[in-house]
Design an enzyme around this catalytic site. Structure first.
Site, PDB file in Angstrom:
ATOM      1  N   TYR A  57    -109.043 -99.403 106.583  1.00  0.00           N
ATOM      2  CA  TYR A  57    -110.008 -98.992 105.639  1.00  0.00           C
ATOM      3  C   TYR A  57    -110.364 -97.364 106.084  1.00  0.00           C
ATOM      4  CZ  TYR A  57    -111.423-101.197 101.306  1.00  0.00           C
ATOM      5  OH  TYR A  57    -111.469-101.558 100.223  1.00  0.00           O
ATOM      6  N   GLU A  59    -112.437 -94.980 103.915  1.00  0.00           N
ATOM      7  CA  GLU A  59    -113.076 -94.346 102.637  1.00  0.00           C
ATOM      8  C   GLU A  59    -113.814 -92.849 103.117  1.00  0.00           C
ATOM      9  OE1 GLU A  59    -116.353 -96.576 100.974  1.00  0.00           O
ATOM     10  OE2 GLU A  59    -114.923 -97.677  99.688  1.00  0.00           O
ATOM     11  N   ASP A 203     -98.926 -80.689  84.863  1.00  0.00           N
ATOM     12  CA  ASP A 203     -98.845 -82.142  85.256  1.00  0.00           C
ATOM     13  C   ASP A 203     -97.127 -82.120  85.568  1.00  0.00           C
ATOM     14  OD1 ASP A 203     -98.132 -84.846  85.603  1.00  0.00           O
ATOM     15  OD2 ASP A 203     -99.387 -85.437  83.830  1.00  0.00           O
ATOM     16  N   THR A 229     -97.060 -87.260  90.129  1.00  0.00           N
ATOM     17  CA  THR A 229     -96.985 -88.511  91.007  1.00  0.00           C
ATOM     18  C   THR A 229     -95.908 -88.169  92.138  1.00  0.00           C
ATOM     19  OG1 THR A 229     -94.756 -88.731  89.722  1.00  0.00           O
ATOM     20  CG2 THR A 229     -96.704 -89.753  88.662  1.00  0.00           C
ATOM     21  N   LYS A 232     -91.330 -90.205  91.378  1.00  0.00           N
ATOM     22  CA  LYS A 232     -90.226 -89.922  90.464  1.00  0.00           C
ATOM     23  C   LYS A 232     -89.295 -88.928  91.381  1.00  0.00           C
ATOM     24  CE  LYS A 232     -93.537 -90.648  87.010  1.00  0.00           C
ATOM     25  NZ  LYS A 232     -94.375 -90.295  85.673  1.00  0.00           N
ATOM     26  N   ARG A 238     -94.882 -95.026  95.435  1.00  0.00           N
ATOM     27  CA  ARG A 238     -95.658 -94.847  94.137  1.00  0.00           C
ATOM     28  C   ARG A 238     -97.268 -94.351  94.588  1.00  0.00           C
ATOM     29  NH1 ARG A 238     -92.565 -97.280  90.830  1.00  0.00           N
ATOM     30  NH2 ARG A 238     -93.732 -96.567  88.906  1.00  0.00           N
TER      31      ARG A 238
HETATM   32  C1  LIG Z   1     -95.246 -90.598  84.940  1.00  0.00           C
HETATM   33  C2  LIG Z   1     -96.421 -89.686  84.649  1.00  0.00           C
HETATM   34  C3  LIG Z   1     -97.587 -89.808  84.833  1.00  0.00           C
HETATM   35  C4  LIG Z   1     -98.164 -91.006  85.192  1.00  0.00           C
HETATM   36  O1  LIG Z   1     -97.861 -91.550  86.331  1.00  0.00           O
HETATM   37  P1  LIG Z   1     -98.287 -93.182  86.632  1.00  0.00           P
HETATM   38  O2  LIG Z   1     -97.909 -93.103  88.326  1.00  0.00           O
HETATM   39  O3  LIG Z   1     -97.164 -94.018  85.921  1.00  0.00           O
HETATM   40  O4  LIG Z   1     -99.620 -93.408  86.184  1.00  0.00           O
HETATM   41  C5  LIG Z   1     -98.612 -88.918  84.205  1.00  0.00           C
HETATM   42  N1  LIG Z   1     -98.091 -87.786  83.775  1.00  0.00           N
HETATM   43  C6  LIG Z   1     -96.462 -87.497  83.418  1.00  0.00           C
HETATM   44  C7  LIG Z   1     -96.175 -86.286  82.768  1.00  0.00           C
HETATM   45  C8  LIG Z   1     -95.897 -88.479  83.830  1.00  0.00           C
HETATM   46  O5  LIG Z   1     -94.417 -88.475  83.786  1.00  0.00           O
END
Ligand SMILES: *Cc1c(COP(=O)(O)O)cnc(C)c1O
Length: 435
Positions: A57, A59, A203, A229, A232, A238
């Site tokens: 933990y 926090e 994003d 993220t 990807k 993840r």
């Molecule tokens: C995949 C994605 C997210 C969200 O990611 P999660 O890990 O699935 O919550 C947010 N914004 C964009 C542009 C994405 O492609």
């Protein structure tokens, strides 16, 4: 090929779960992972993520924890932060968001008040749920001002985006998508945000790996905040992260009495506003992935991903399949099937039966229902991680075309392609699956 002794303890204590994990790995090892948002994390990333750090933990933040015994965890989190800042040239980084959507929730908490306007791309034009879509918290708590790629060209029109921004005066603009195959011009977005006095947030969930590898422009210098993220293109565990400037250029306008600058507000939005303890095992996996992404081999990888996507796109277009925006600059292809008898869902299901795993997706200007759509989204990050090059894309293209051209009676084509792909996969070493 797959090693059955990969999880020796699990195999003995819980053969049921072991068998399920093994079956999924075997499936992935004999099919083409072409979901644009998926990839293969390395054994090293998987080991760190599966380590005993899951027990701790932590926090709080490095140097300011609410639990004892965190000296080592402080070092781990700082390592992840410093590697991440160096990769993107960021002033501030937070590595605690549990995934992309939680990262985006924290972005709203850091710079928005409920009921205010956020400019974002609607989901059916390639935006993410968290960019103000009606069923998501972001569409319920904030007012989405929509924009998006043109239904005719599939490309973003920056003059039109500027007009909308000038008319609507949003507090924040999202630049980032889940289904846009073209370069995003952050300098253009930055000029618009500046002109209307809005926060600019990129994003980069899909393309953070392309950016880290130098195959797509980096939004960090142009944006107040960048969210992403890590699972990807980045090939990490993840998870999610947020980068930001330290000072808020709109502090006087929006937060005149606050003692907290932008970096501090981002951190406080993640913890304690939205989350409790960070997942330190995942943060260790992120540190490993950021270390891998800083290597020259990752630059080669990122450029190869784009070369492969281009080659595959050219092959498909030569064989009568339209692409939204007419091509790609990234890892992604969006097949535009509006002129076909079959739907995106028909196509994605047939391809999956043939061993090509992608997803159906709306295209800009889609007239079919979102449950079937007129598009298939696919990407090259996974198959490039296997080691595929441009020549291999001709084979992949031939398989795709063979199945789609046979629709709606594609069973024979699916069966033959399925066998050829399983065979083909044995020639490659898949990260995190094969020794
Ligand atoms: C995949 C994605 C997210 C969200 O990611 P999660 O890990 O699935 O919550 C947010 N914004 C964009 C542009 C994405 O492609």
């Amino acid at each position: 090929m797959l090693k059955s002794e990969r999880y020796p303890h699990l195999k003995v204590t819980d053969p049921e779960v072991y068998d399920l994990i093994y079956r999924q790995a075997a499936y992935e090892g004999s099919t083409l992972k072409m979901i644009a948002s998926e990839n293969y994390a390395s054994f090293s990333v998987l080991e760190a993520t599966g380590s005993s750090l899951t027990n701790k933990y932590c926090e709080g933040y490095p140097g300011a924890r609410y639990y004892e015994g965190n000296a080592v965890c402080d070092e781990i989190e700082n390592l992840a932060i410093n590697r991440l800042k160096a990769l993107f040239g960021a002033e501030h980084a937070n590595v605690q968001p549990l995934s992309g959507s939680p990262a985006n929730s924290a972005v709203y908490r850091a710079i928005m008040k409920p009921g205010e306007k956020v400019m974002g791309i609607p989901v059916d034009f390639g935006g993410h749920l968290t960019h103000g879509w009606k069923v998501n918290f972001s569409g319920k708590d904030y007012v989405q001002v929509p924009f998006g790629p043109s239904p005719e060209t599939g490309v973003l029109d920056y003059d039109q985006i500027r007009e909308i921004a000038l008319r609507e005066r949003p507090r924040m603009i999202w630049c980032g998508t889940t289904a846009y195959p073209r370069t995003i011009h952050y300098d253009r977005f930055a000029a618009i945000a500046e002109e209307v006095g809005a926060y600019l947030v990129a994003d980069i969930a899909h393309i953070s790996g392309l950016i880290a590898g130098g195959a797509h422009p980096n939004p960090t210098p142009y944006c107040d905040i960048v969210s992403s993220t890590t699972h990807k293109m980045m090939r990490g565990p993840r998870s999610g992260f947020i980068l930001s400037k330290i000072e808020d250029r709109y502090q006087e306008k929006y937060y005149p009495t606050s003692k907290n600058n932008l970096a501090k507000r981002v951190d406080r939005a993640v913890f304690p506003t939205l989350q409790g303890g960070p997942h330190m095992n995942v943060i260790a996996g992120m540190a490993v992935a950021f270390g891998e992404a800083a290597q020259d081999s990752f630059k080669d990888y990122a450029h190869q991903v784009v070369k492969n996507a281009r080659k595959l796109g050219e092959y498909l277009m030569e064989h009568g399949i339209r692409l939204a925006s007419g091509g790609t600059d990234t890892h992604m292809l969006l097949l535009d099937l509006r002129d076909k008898e079959y739907t995106g869902k028909d196509a994605a299901e047939a391809l999956a039966r043939g061993g090509i795993i992608a997803n159906f997706n709306t295209v800009p200007g889609d007239t079919r229902k979102p449950t079937v759509t007129s598009g298939v989204r696919m990407g090259t990050p996974g198959i490039t991680s296997m080691g595929m090059k441009e020549d291999d894309m001709l084979k992949v293209g031939e398989w795709i075309v063979r199945i789609l051209n046979a629709l709606p009676n594609s069973e024979t084509a699916e069966n033959s392609v399925r066998k050829e792909i399983a065979d083909f996969c044995t020639q490659f070493q898949i990260p995190g699956l094969d020794d």
